[in-house]
Design a protein around this motif. Structure first.
Motif, mmCIF file in Angstrom:
data_model
loop_
_atom_site.group_PDB
_atom_site.id
_atom_site.type_symbol
_atom_site.label_atom_id
_atom_site.label_comp_id
_atom_site.label_asym_id
_atom_site.label_seq_id
_atom_site.Cartn_x
_atom_site.Cartn_y
_atom_site.Cartn_z
ATOM 1 N N VAL A 139 0.828 -1.214 0.000
ATOM 2 C CA VAL A 139 0.000 0.000 0.000
ATOM 3 C C VAL A 139 0.863 1.265 0.000
ATOM 4 C CG1 VAL A 139 -1.773 1.305 1.202
ATOM 5 C CG2 VAL A 139 -1.947 -1.197 1.067
ATOM 6 N N PRO A 140 1.732 1.460 1.001
ATOM 7 C CA PRO A 140 2.563 2.680 0.955
ATOM 8 C C PRO A 140 3.517 2.703 -0.233
ATOM 9 C CG PRO A 140 3.270 1.230 2.737
ATOM 10 C CD PRO A 140 1.971 0.698 2.240
ATOM 11 N N LEU A 141 4.065 1.549 -0.594
ATOM 12 C CA LEU A 141 4.964 1.513 -1.752
ATOM 13 C C LEU A 141 4.215 1.868 -3.031
ATOM 14 C CD1 LEU A 141 7.078 -1.702 -0.984
ATOM 15 C CD2 LEU A 141 7.835 0.682 -0.842
ATOM 16 N N GLY A 142 2.975 1.410 -3.144
ATOM 17 C CA GLY A 142 2.167 1.714 -4.323
ATOM 18 C C GLY A 142 1.827 3.194 -4.410
ATOM 19 N N VAL A 143 1.549 3.806 -3.270
ATOM 20 C CA VAL A 143 1.258 5.244 -3.248
ATOM 21 C C VAL A 143 2.487 6.034 -3.681
ATOM 22 C CG1 VAL A 143 0.688 7.203 -1.772
ATOM 23 C CG2 VAL A 143 -0.545 5.040 -1.504
ATOM 24 N N ILE A 144 3.649 5.656 -3.159
ATOM 25 C CA ILE A 144 4.888 6.344 -3.546
ATOM 26 C C ILE A 144 5.169 6.151 -5.030
ATOM 27 C CG2 ILE A 144 7.388 6.474 -3.204
ATOM 28 C CD1 ILE A 144 6.908 5.451 -0.344
ATOM 29 N N PHE A 145 5.024 4.930 -5.496
ATOM 30 C CA PHE A 145 5.268 4.638 -6.912
ATOM 31 C C PHE A 145 4.362 5.474 -7.800
ATOM 32 C CE2 PHE A 145 3.994 2.125 -10.695
ATOM 33 C CZ PHE A 145 5.205 2.167 -11.376
ATOM 34 N N GLY A 146 3.082 5.552 -7.454
ATOM 35 C CA GLY A 146 2.142 6.327 -8.262
ATOM 36 C C GLY A 146 2.504 7.803 -8.290
ATOM 37 N N ALA A 147 2.895 8.352 -7.129
ATOM 38 C CA ALA A 147 3.259 9.768 -7.058
ATOM 39 C C ALA A 147 4.523 10.057 -7.856
ATOM 40 C CB ALA A 147 3.451 10.183 -5.606
ATOM 41 N N LEU A 148 5.514 9.172 -7.750
ATOM 42 C CA LEU A 148 6.772 9.377 -8.471
ATOM 43 C C LEU A 148 6.578 9.229 -9.975
ATOM 44 C CD1 LEU A 148 9.431 7.553 -6.229
ATOM 45 C CD2 LEU A 148 8.699 9.941 -6.192
ATOM 46 N N LEU A 149 5.799 8.239 -10.386
ATOM 47 C CA LEU A 149 5.566 8.030 -11.814
ATOM 48 C C LEU A 149 4.802 9.205 -12.414
ATOM 49 C CD1 LEU A 149 5.869 6.115 -14.218
ATOM 50 C CD2 LEU A 149 3.670 5.089 -13.587
ATOM 51 N N TYR A 150 3.803 9.692 -11.691
ATOM 52 C CA TYR A 150 3.042 10.853 -12.167
ATOM 53 C C TYR A 150 3.963 12.060 -12.338
ATOM 54 C CZ TYR A 150 -0.308 14.691 -12.256
ATOM 55 O OH TYR A 150 -1.014 15.819 -12.604
ATOM 56 N N ALA A 151 4.844 12.276 -11.358
ATOM 57 C CA ALA A 151 5.776 13.401 -11.441
ATOM 58 C C ALA A 151 6.716 13.241 -12.629
ATOM 59 C CB ALA A 151 6.572 13.515 -10.146
ATOM 60 N N ASP A 152 7.225 12.028 -12.830
ATOM 61 C CA ASP A 152 8.147 11.773 -13.945
ATOM 62 C C ASP A 152 7.501 12.065 -15.292
ATOM 63 O OD1 ASP A 152 10.104 10.996 -12.206
ATOM 64 O OD2 ASP A 152 9.825 8.844 -12.510
ATOM 65 N N LEU A 153 6.229 11.714 -15.427
ATOM 66 C CA LEU A 153 5.557 11.825 -16.719
ATOM 67 C C LEU A 153 4.882 13.171 -16.943
ATOM 68 C CD1 LEU A 153 3.910 8.273 -16.903
ATOM 69 C CD2 LEU A 153 6.095 9.022 -17.870
ATOM 70 N N THR A 154 4.700 13.942 -15.876
ATOM 71 C CA THR A 154 3.972 15.213 -16.025
ATOM 72 C C THR A 154 4.732 16.387 -15.407
ATOM 73 O OG1 THR A 154 2.687 14.735 -14.018
ATOM 74 C CG2 THR A 154 1.722 14.049 -16.115
ATOM 75 N N THR A 155 4.521 16.628 -14.126
ATOM 76 C CA THR A 155 5.010 17.850 -13.484
ATOM 77 C C THR A 155 6.528 17.994 -13.464
ATOM 78 O OG1 THR A 155 4.896 16.767 -11.324
ATOM 79 C CG2 THR A 155 2.960 18.027 -12.037
ATOM 80 N N GLU A 156 7.252 16.877 -13.443
ATOM 81 C CA GLU A 156 8.716 16.948 -13.372
ATOM 82 C C GLU A 156 9.382 16.333 -14.598
ATOM 83 O OE1 GLU A 156 9.765 15.175 -9.637
ATOM 84 O OE2 GLU A 156 8.710 16.703 -8.468
ATOM 85 N N ARG A 157 8.629 16.280 -15.664
ATOM 86 C CA ARG A 157 9.158 15.662 -16.876
ATOM 87 C C ARG A 157 10.408 16.392 -17.380
ATOM 88 N NH1 ARG A 157 5.534 14.209 -22.271
ATOM 89 N NH2 ARG A 157 7.154 13.015 -23.372
ATOM 90 N N ALA A 158 10.416 17.709 -17.262
ATOM 91 C CA ALA A 158 11.562 18.496 -17.740
ATOM 92 C C ALA A 158 12.734 18.477 -16.762
ATOM 93 C CB ALA A 158 11.127 19.933 -18.004
#
Length: 243
Positions: A215-234
């Motif tokens: 559960v906590p690992l999945g939440v972290i993974f989702g947040a990091l992946l979202y950042a990688d693909l959107t807000t922190e892509r650059a």
């Protein structure tokens, strides 16, 4: 409020406090898991294994001493892999190693839940050694403050240092040490909370109790992946602090 927001924006998602609190909670859970179910050892660090190897050598138990090279080597390998992997990962897949590591940890936890208690204890021990080493070497600073996400010793030491500074600066307006003191106290709290949860879950569900950490690992993974693909892509080339 604006100044606070601007200050916080310099930190990557993988450096956020909540990520570190969740990670050290998972590590505390794993500590309870390996101690209760996988041989009464703590696999998040290697001090114990080095001491046990020394004891075995001193007693002339050569085979036992050689065994401890296995978990120690797994820990070395984890640091080795996590040191070399980040650049190839982000250049080829445009996601951070931190994100990939969370996926690897989730897969590891999923697999360990299927390993019966009758299996050799060394399987789970070595796997946790390897994964914990990668996590320790990858996540180094929580919003600018160096912390460890797999064991509590340094946090306890830093709390002692912080309390000493509190006395030293009791008549001073300089309270800059309090942020660091608070951070280490929080990390210690979440480590203990994770260990408590691990104890409860292992007693309830035995080897499958480790799945709770998905559960906590999945939440972290989702947040990091979202950042990688959107807000922190650059910002994929920006290294987290401490690297």
């Amino acid at each position: 409020m604006k100044e606070c927001g601007e200050k916080e924006s310099v930190f990557l998602t993988c450096e956020r406090n909540w990520v570190y609190f969740a990670l050290i909670g998972v590590a505390g859970f794993w500590g309870a898991y390996t101690y209760l179910l996988r041989g009464n050892v703590f696999c998040n660090a290697q001090t114990g294994n080095v001491v046990l190897m020394g004891l075995a050598l001193g007693a002339g138990q050569w085979r036992a001493a050689l065994y401890y090279l296995v978990p120690i080597s797994a820990y070395i390998l984890g640091a080795f892999v996590s040191e070399l992997a980040p650049n190839p990962i982000k250049h080829r897949f445009r996601v951070r190693w931190d994100t990939v590591l969370m996926l690897l940890e989730m897969l590891t936890v999923l697999c360990l839940g299927f390993v019966p208690l009758s299996a050799p204890e060394q399987i789970a021990q070595v796997v946790i050694n390897f994964v914990a080493s990668m996590q320790y070497n990858t996540f180094r600073q929580a919003q600018g403050i160096p912390v460890a996400t797999t064991f509590a010793t340094n946090h306890i030491r830093q709390i002692g240092i912080g309390l000493a500074k509190e006395i030293r600066h009791r008549h001073s307006s300089d309270k800059s040490h309090r942020e660091k003191l608070t951070r280490h106290a929080q990390m210690l709290f979440f480590f203990a909370a994770g260990a408590t949860a691990g104890s409860l879950c292992c007693h309830l569900w035995a080897e499958k109790g480790i799945w709770v950490t998905l559960v906590p690992l999945g939440v972290i993974f989702g947040a990091l992946l979202y950042a990688d693909l959107t807000t922190e892509r650059a910002l994929v080339e920006q290294k987290p602090a401490g690297h």
